[in-house]
Write a protein that holds these residues in place. Structure first.
Motif, PDB file in Angstrom:
ATOM      1  N   PRO A   1       0.845  -1.198   0.000  1.00 21.22           N
ATOM      2  CA  PRO A   1       0.000   0.000   0.000  1.00 21.22           C
ATOM      3  C   PRO A   1       0.881   1.250   0.000  1.00 21.22           C
ATOM      4  CG  PRO A   1      -0.466  -1.424   1.903  1.00 21.22           C
ATOM      5  CD  PRO A   1       0.811  -1.903   1.290  1.00 21.22           C
ATOM      6  N   VAL A   2       0.628   2.139  -0.945  1.00 20.53           N
ATOM      7  CA  VAL A   2       1.424   3.375  -1.013  1.00 20.53           C
ATOM      8  C   VAL A   2       0.589   4.520  -0.482  1.00 20.53           C
ATOM      9  CG1 VAL A   2       2.642   4.976  -2.537  1.00 20.53           C
ATOM     10  CG2 VAL A   2       2.560   2.555  -3.095  1.00 20.53           C
ATOM     11  N   MET A   3       1.166   5.248   0.460  1.00 16.57           N
ATOM     12  CA  MET A   3       0.496   6.436   0.997  1.00 16.57           C
ATOM     13  C   MET A   3       1.320   7.658   0.685  1.00 16.57           C
ATOM     14  SD  MET A   3      -0.442   4.848   4.639  1.00 16.57           S
ATOM     15  CE  MET A   3       0.559   3.406   4.376  1.00 16.57           C
ATOM     16  N   THR A   4       0.702   8.672   0.108  1.00 16.02           N
ATOM     17  CA  THR A   4       1.443   9.917  -0.123  1.00 16.02           C
ATOM     18  C   THR A   4       0.870  10.935   0.854  1.00 16.02           C
ATOM     19  OG1 THR A   4      -0.060  10.270  -1.972  1.00 16.02           O
ATOM     20  CG2 THR A   4       2.138   9.538  -2.517  1.00 16.02           C
ATOM     21  N   ILE A   5       1.478  10.977   2.026  1.00 19.22           N
ATOM     22  CA  ILE A   5       0.943  11.814   3.101  1.00 19.22           C
ATOM     23  C   ILE A   5       2.022  12.718   3.667  1.00 19.22           C
ATOM     24  CG2 ILE A   5      -0.827  10.109   3.638  1.00 19.22           C
ATOM     25  CD1 ILE A   5       0.746   9.145   5.936  1.00 19.22           C
ATOM     26  N   ASP A   6       1.621  13.625   4.549  1.00 16.86           N
ATOM     27  CA  ASP A   6       2.607  14.587   5.055  1.00 16.86           C
ATOM     28  C   ASP A   6       3.533  13.939   6.092  1.00 16.86           C
ATOM     29  OD1 ASP A   6       1.005  14.522   7.329  1.00 16.86           O
ATOM     30  OD2 ASP A   6       1.327  16.650   7.727  1.00 16.86           O
ATOM     31  N   VAL A   7       4.539  14.715   6.503  1.00 14.83           N
ATOM     32  CA  VAL A   7       5.596  14.171   7.358  1.00 14.83           C
ATOM     33  C   VAL A   7       5.059  13.677   8.703  1.00 14.83           C
ATOM     34  CG1 VAL A   7       7.708  14.812   8.572  1.00 14.83           C
ATOM     35  CG2 VAL A   7       7.340  15.591   6.236  1.00 14.83           C
ATOM     36  N   LYS A   8       4.138  14.435   9.288  1.00 19.16           N
ATOM     37  CA  LYS A   8       3.579  14.027  10.583  1.00 19.16           C
ATOM     38  C   LYS A   8       2.832  12.709  10.437  1.00 19.16           C
ATOM     39  CE  LYS A   8       0.959  16.697  13.134  1.00 19.16           C
ATOM     40  NZ  LYS A   8       0.157  17.928  13.019  1.00 19.16           N
ATOM     41  N   GLY A   9       2.107  12.588   9.334  1.00 15.21           N
ATOM     42  CA  GLY A   9       1.356  11.373   9.059  1.00 15.21           C
ATOM     43  C   GLY A   9       2.301  10.183   8.920  1.00 15.21           C
ATOM     44  N   ALA A  10       3.441  10.417   8.275  1.00 13.36           N
ATOM     45  CA  ALA A  10       4.422   9.346   8.082  1.00 13.36           C
ATOM     46  C   ALA A  10       4.868   8.798   9.435  1.00 13.36           C
ATOM     47  CB  ALA A  10       5.625   9.879   7.305  1.00 13.36           C
ATOM     48  N   ARG A  11       5.094   9.691  10.378  1.00 12.29           N
ATOM     49  CA  ARG A  11       5.507   9.263  11.723  1.00 12.29           C
ATOM     50  C   ARG A  11       4.433   8.395  12.371  1.00 12.29           C
ATOM     51  NH1 ARG A  11       9.860  11.650  14.194  1.00 12.29           N
ATOM     52  NH2 ARG A  11      10.660  13.548  13.244  1.00 12.29           N
ATOM     53  N   SER A  12       3.171   8.814  12.253  1.00  9.37           N
ATOM     54  CA  SER A  12       2.079   8.060  12.886  1.00  9.37           C
ATOM     55  C   SER A  12       1.930   6.682  12.262  1.00  9.37           C
ATOM     56  CB  SER A  12       0.752   8.804  12.735  1.00  9.37           C
ATOM     57  OG  SER A  12       0.889  10.112  13.166  1.00  9.37           O
ATOM     58  N   VAL A  13       2.040   6.609  10.938  1.00 10.44           N
ATOM     59  CA  VAL A  13       1.885   5.312  10.262  1.00 10.44           C
ATOM     60  C   VAL A  13       2.994   4.371  10.722  1.00 10.44           C
ATOM     61  CG1 VAL A  13       1.925   4.131   8.027  1.00 10.44           C
ATOM     62  CG2 VAL A  13       0.691   6.274   8.259  1.00 10.44           C
ATOM     63  N   LYS A  14       4.207   4.895  10.818  1.00  5.42           N
ATOM     64  CA  LYS A  14       5.357   4.076  11.232  1.00  5.42           C
ATOM     65  C   LYS A  14       5.160   3.548  12.659  1.00  5.42           C
ATOM     66  CE  LYS A  14       9.672   2.720  10.558  1.00  5.42           C
ATOM     67  NZ  LYS A  14      10.145   1.920   9.456  1.00  5.42           N
ATOM     68  N   ARG A  15       4.508   4.364  13.498  1.00  8.92           N
ATOM     69  CA  ARG A  15       4.270   3.933  14.875  1.00  8.92           C
ATOM     70  C   ARG A  15       3.311   2.739  14.894  1.00  8.92           C
ATOM     71  NH1 ARG A  15       4.284   9.075  16.827  1.00  8.92           N
ATOM     72  NH2 ARG A  15       2.077   9.301  16.393  1.00  8.92           N
ATOM     73  N   ILE A  16       2.302   2.784  14.055  1.00 10.29           N
ATOM     74  CA  ILE A  16       1.290   1.723  14.081  1.00 10.29           C
ATOM     75  C   ILE A  16       1.688   0.516  13.232  1.00 10.29           C
ATOM     76  CG2 ILE A  16      -1.148   1.207  13.559  1.00 10.29           C
ATOM     77  CD1 ILE A  16      -1.667   4.122  14.469  1.00 10.29           C
ATOM     78  N   PHE A  17       2.312   0.772  12.091  1.00 14.68           N
ATOM     79  CA  PHE A  17       2.845  -0.321  11.243  1.00 14.68           C
ATOM     80  C   PHE A  17       4.357  -0.138  11.179  1.00 14.68           C
ATOM     81  CE2 PHE A  17      -1.465  -0.010   9.308  1.00 14.68           C
ATOM     82  CZ  PHE A  17      -1.839  -1.337   9.360  1.00 14.68           C
ATOM     83  N   PRO A  18       5.101  -0.670  12.155  1.00 14.41           N
ATOM     84  CA  PRO A  18       6.549  -0.413  12.204  1.00 14.41           C
ATOM     85  C   PRO A  18       7.302  -0.932  10.980  1.00 14.41           C
ATOM     86  CG  PRO A  18       5.786  -1.478  14.222  1.00 14.41           C
ATOM     87  CD  PRO A  18       4.658  -1.537  13.246  1.00 14.41           C
ATOM     88  N   GLU A  19       6.691  -1.862  10.257  1.00 17.63           N
ATOM     89  CA  GLU A  19       7.376  -2.403   9.072  1.00 17.63           C
ATOM     90  C   GLU A  19       7.303  -1.440   7.878  1.00 17.63           C
ATOM     91  OE1 GLU A  19       4.452  -3.375  10.255  1.00 17.63           O
ATOM     92  OE2 GLU A  19       3.244  -4.493   8.811  1.00 17.63           O
TER      93      GLU A  19
END
Ligand code: 5GP
Length: 210
Positions: free
Chosen positions: A101-119
Protein backbone atom coordinates in the motif's frame (compact mmCIF):
# COMPACT_ATOMS: atom_id res chain seq x y z
CA UNK A 1 -2.81 -17.10 16.67
CA UNK A 2 0.55 -17.28 14.94
CA UNK A 3 1.37 -14.07 13.10
CA UNK A 4 1.59 -14.74 9.38
CA UNK A 5 4.80 -13.48 7.83
CA UNK A 6 4.28 -10.70 5.35
CA UNK A 7 6.64 -10.23 2.51
CA UNK A 8 5.22 -6.80 1.72
CA UNK A 9 4.95 -3.66 3.80
CA UNK A 10 3.24 -0.28 3.59
CA UNK A 11 5.23 2.50 1.93
CA UNK A 12 4.88 6.16 2.79
CA UNK A 13 6.08 8.75 0.33
CA UNK A 14 6.28 12.30 1.66
CA UNK A 15 7.46 15.45 -0.05
CA UNK A 16 6.94 19.17 0.21
CA UNK A 17 3.72 20.23 -1.54
CA UNK A 18 4.68 20.51 -5.22
CA UNK A 19 7.46 17.97 -4.71
CA UNK A 20 5.92 15.77 -7.37
CA UNK A 21 4.51 12.93 -5.28
CA UNK A 22 1.29 12.65 -7.27
CA UNK A 23 3.11 12.28 -10.59
CA UNK A 24 5.62 9.83 -9.10
CA UNK A 25 2.84 7.81 -7.51
CA UNK A 26 0.84 7.63 -10.76
CA UNK A 27 3.86 6.43 -12.74
CA UNK A 28 4.87 3.97 -10.03
CA UNK A 29 1.41 2.38 -9.93
CA UNK A 30 1.30 2.23 -13.71
CA UNK A 31 4.58 0.41 -14.13
CA UNK A 32 4.86 -1.82 -11.05
CA UNK A 33 1.91 -3.99 -10.07
CA UNK A 34 3.25 -4.71 -6.58
CA UNK A 35 2.13 -1.23 -5.53
CA UNK A 36 -1.44 -0.07 -4.89
CA UNK A 37 -2.48 3.40 -3.83
CA UNK A 38 -4.02 3.55 -0.39
CA UNK A 39 -6.62 6.30 -0.88
CA UNK A 40 -6.95 8.80 1.97
CA UNK A 41 -9.83 11.11 2.99
CA UNK A 42 -9.93 14.85 2.86
CA UNK A 43 -12.33 17.71 3.53
CA UNK A 44 -10.68 19.89 0.88
CA UNK A 45 -12.61 20.64 -2.31
CA UNK A 46 -11.88 18.49 -5.34
CA UNK A 47 -9.44 20.01 -7.85
CA UNK A 48 -10.15 19.88 -11.59
CA UNK A 49 -9.17 16.48 -12.92
CA UNK A 50 -9.50 14.73 -9.56
CA UNK A 51 -12.01 11.94 -8.91
CA UNK A 52 -13.66 10.81 -5.68
CA UNK A 53 -12.35 7.42 -4.55
CA UNK A 54 -9.38 7.60 -6.91
CA UNK A 55 -7.40 10.63 -5.70
CA UNK A 56 -9.12 11.01 -2.33
CA UNK A 57 -12.36 10.17 -0.61
CA UNK A 58 -13.79 13.67 -0.53
CA UNK A 59 -15.80 13.93 2.69
CA UNK A 60 -17.63 16.61 4.65
CA UNK A 61 -16.36 17.84 8.03
CA UNK A 62 -19.14 15.84 9.70
CA UNK A 63 -18.20 12.61 7.92
CA UNK A 64 -14.54 13.19 8.76
CA UNK A 65 -15.38 13.72 12.45
CA UNK A 66 -17.37 10.47 12.52
CA UNK A 67 -14.52 8.51 10.90
CA UNK A 68 -12.07 9.92 13.41
CA UNK A 69 -14.29 9.34 16.44
CA UNK A 70 -15.04 5.75 15.48
CA UNK A 71 -11.31 5.01 15.31
CA UNK A 72 -11.31 4.24 11.61
CA UNK A 73 -8.37 6.54 10.80
CA UNK A 74 -4.81 5.36 11.18
CA UNK A 75 -3.74 8.98 11.52
CA UNK A 76 -5.09 12.36 10.62
CA UNK A 77 -3.76 15.86 10.21
CA UNK A 78 -4.77 19.38 9.38
CA UNK A 79 -2.75 20.46 6.36
CA UNK A 80 -3.12 23.98 4.95
CA UNK A 81 -6.43 24.39 6.78
CA UNK A 82 -7.97 21.14 5.49
CA UNK A 83 -8.37 17.80 7.23
CA UNK A 84 -6.71 14.66 5.86
CA UNK A 85 -6.81 11.14 7.22
CA UNK A 86 -5.70 7.61 6.34
CA UNK A 87 -8.41 4.92 6.72
CA UNK A 88 -6.95 1.87 8.48
CA UNK A 89 -9.14 -0.40 6.36
CA UNK A 90 -7.57 0.71 3.05
CA UNK A 91 -4.05 -0.11 4.22
CA UNK A 92 -4.99 -3.38 5.93
CA UNK A 93 -7.01 -4.61 2.92
CA UNK A 94 -4.16 -4.02 0.49
CA UNK A 95 -1.65 -5.74 2.78
CA UNK A 96 -3.96 -8.72 3.13
CA UNK A 97 -4.23 -8.97 -0.63
CA UNK A 98 -0.44 -9.03 -0.91
CA UNK A 99 0.19 -5.54 -2.28
CA UNK A 100 2.43 -2.72 -1.12
CA UNK A 101 0.00 0.00 0.00
CA UNK A 102 1.42 3.37 -1.01
CA UNK A 103 0.50 6.44 1.00
CA UNK A 104 1.44 9.92 -0.12
CA UNK A 105 0.94 11.81 3.10
CA UNK A 106 2.61 14.59 5.05
CA UNK A 107 5.60 14.17 7.36
CA UNK A 108 3.58 14.03 10.58
CA UNK A 109 1.36 11.37 9.06
CA UNK A 110 4.42 9.35 8.08
CA UNK A 111 5.51 9.26 11.72
CA UNK A 112 2.08 8.06 12.89
CA UNK A 113 1.88 5.31 10.26
CA UNK A 114 5.36 4.08 11.23
CA UNK A 115 4.27 3.93 14.88
CA UNK A 116 1.29 1.72 14.08
CA UNK A 117 2.85 -0.32 11.24
CA UNK A 118 6.55 -0.41 12.20
CA UNK A 119 7.38 -2.40 9.07
CA UNK A 120 6.46 0.67 6.97
CA UNK A 121 9.14 1.88 4.58
CA UNK A 122 9.44 5.68 4.54
CA UNK A 123 10.63 7.67 1.54
CA UNK A 124 11.24 11.40 1.32
CA UNK A 125 10.96 12.81 -2.16
CA UNK A 126 12.99 15.92 -2.77
CA UNK A 127 12.58 18.30 -5.69
CA UNK A 128 15.96 19.22 -7.24
CA UNK A 129 15.79 22.85 -6.13
CA UNK A 130 13.56 25.62 -4.86
CA UNK A 131 13.00 27.09 -8.33
CA UNK A 132 11.54 23.76 -9.54
CA UNK A 133 9.29 23.51 -6.50
CA UNK A 134 7.96 27.07 -6.95
CA UNK A 135 7.46 26.53 -10.70
CA UNK A 136 5.44 23.36 -10.02
CA UNK A 137 3.20 25.18 -7.53
CA UNK A 138 2.63 28.03 -10.01
CA UNK A 139 1.81 25.57 -12.79
CA UNK A 140 -0.86 24.09 -10.52
CA UNK A 141 -2.41 27.58 -10.47
CA UNK A 142 -2.14 27.88 -6.70
CA UNK A 143 -2.84 31.45 -5.51
CA UNK A 144 0.18 33.51 -4.34
CA UNK A 145 -1.13 33.14 -0.77
CA UNK A 146 -1.40 29.35 -1.13
CA UNK A 147 2.10 29.20 -2.58
CA UNK A 148 3.39 31.14 0.43
CA UNK A 149 1.60 28.75 2.83
CA UNK A 150 2.96 25.69 1.05
CA UNK A 151 6.52 27.04 1.01
CA UNK A 152 6.23 27.79 4.72
CA UNK A 153 5.16 24.17 5.31
CA UNK A 154 8.02 22.95 3.09
CA UNK A 155 10.44 24.88 5.31
CA UNK A 156 9.19 22.96 8.34
CA UNK A 157 9.01 19.61 6.53
CA UNK A 158 12.56 19.70 5.20
CA UNK A 159 13.78 19.75 8.79
CA UNK A 160 12.00 16.40 9.28
CA UNK A 161 13.71 14.68 6.35
CA UNK A 162 16.08 12.95 8.80
CA UNK A 163 13.19 10.82 10.08
CA UNK A 164 12.86 9.05 6.72
CA UNK A 165 14.78 5.92 5.74
CA UNK A 166 15.27 6.78 2.07
CA UNK A 167 15.76 9.94 0.08
CA UNK A 168 14.75 10.04 -3.58
CA UNK A 169 15.64 13.01 -5.77
CA UNK A 170 12.78 13.90 -8.05
CA UNK A 171 14.58 15.65 -10.88
CA UNK A 172 13.48 13.13 -13.51
CA UNK A 173 10.18 11.29 -13.06
CA UNK A 174 11.50 8.00 -14.48
CA UNK A 175 14.59 8.17 -12.27
CA UNK A 176 12.55 8.75 -9.12
CA UNK A 177 10.18 5.89 -9.94
CA UNK A 178 13.05 3.54 -10.70
CA UNK A 179 14.69 4.45 -7.36
CA UNK A 180 11.50 3.69 -5.45
CA UNK A 181 11.19 0.31 -7.19
CA UNK A 182 14.79 -0.46 -6.23
CA UNK A 183 14.01 0.41 -2.61
CA UNK A 184 11.09 -2.05 -2.69
CA UNK A 185 13.35 -4.73 -4.22
CA UNK A 186 15.90 -4.30 -1.44
CA UNK A 187 13.27 -4.18 1.29
CA UNK A 188 11.79 -7.46 0.03
CA UNK A 189 15.18 -9.09 0.57
CA UNK A 190 15.34 -8.22 4.27
CA UNK A 191 15.86 -11.36 6.35
CA UNK A 192 13.04 -10.23 8.64
CA UNK A 193 10.63 -10.55 5.69
CA UNK A 194 11.99 -13.90 4.48
CA UNK A 195 11.99 -16.06 7.59
CA UNK A 196 9.53 -18.55 6.08
CA UNK A 197 11.96 -19.36 3.27
CA UNK A 198 14.87 -19.71 5.68
CA UNK A 199 12.82 -22.02 7.91
CA UNK A 200 11.71 -24.15 4.95
CA UNK A 201 15.31 -24.63 3.87
CA UNK A 202 16.34 -25.34 7.47
CA UNK A 203 13.69 -28.08 7.72
CA UNK A 204 14.97 -29.69 4.52
CA UNK A 205 18.51 -29.65 5.93
CA UNK A 206 17.37 -31.23 9.18
CA UNK A 207 15.86 -34.13 7.27
CA UNK A 208 19.24 -34.92 5.69
CA UNK A 209 20.89 -38.06 7.09
CA UNK A 210 24.50 -36.96 7.35
P1 5GP B 1 -3.02 18.19 -1.38
O1 5GP B 1 -4.17 18.99 -0.84
O2 5GP B 1 -2.02 19.05 -2.07
O3 5GP B 1 -3.50 16.99 -2.17
O4 5GP B 1 -2.26 17.57 -0.11
C1 5GP B 1 -1.76 18.37 0.90
C2 5GP B 1 -0.87 17.54 1.81
O5 5GP B 1 -1.63 16.59 2.56
C3 5GP B 1 0.15 16.72 1.05
O6 5GP B 1 1.40 16.82 1.71
C4 5GP B 1 -0.41 15.33 1.14
O7 5GP B 1 0.58 14.36 1.00
C5 5GP B 1 -0.99 15.34 2.52
N1 5GP B 1 -1.96 14.26 2.75
C6 5GP B 1 -2.80 13.67 1.90
N2 5GP B 1 -3.53 12.71 2.51
C7 5GP B 1 -3.11 12.67 3.78
C8 5GP B 1 -3.48 11.87 4.92
O8 5GP B 1 -4.32 10.99 4.89
N3 5GP B 1 -2.80 12.13 6.07
C9 5GP B 1 -1.86 13.09 6.17
N4 5GP B 1 -1.25 13.22 7.34
N5 5GP B 1 -1.50 13.86 5.13
C10 5GP B 1 -2.12 13.66 3.95
Amino acid sequence: MKKKERRYFPMVISAPSGGGKTAVRAKLLECDKRFRFSVTCTTRPMRPGEADGRDYYFVTHGQFRRLRKSGRLLEWARVHGNLYGTPIASVARLLRKGFIPVMTIDVKGARSVKRIFPETVTVFLLPPDLATLTARLKKRRESPENIRIRLRTAKKEIKEAGFFEYLVMNDRLEGAVSDIRKIADMECMRVSRRRTEIKRFGRQLLRLKL
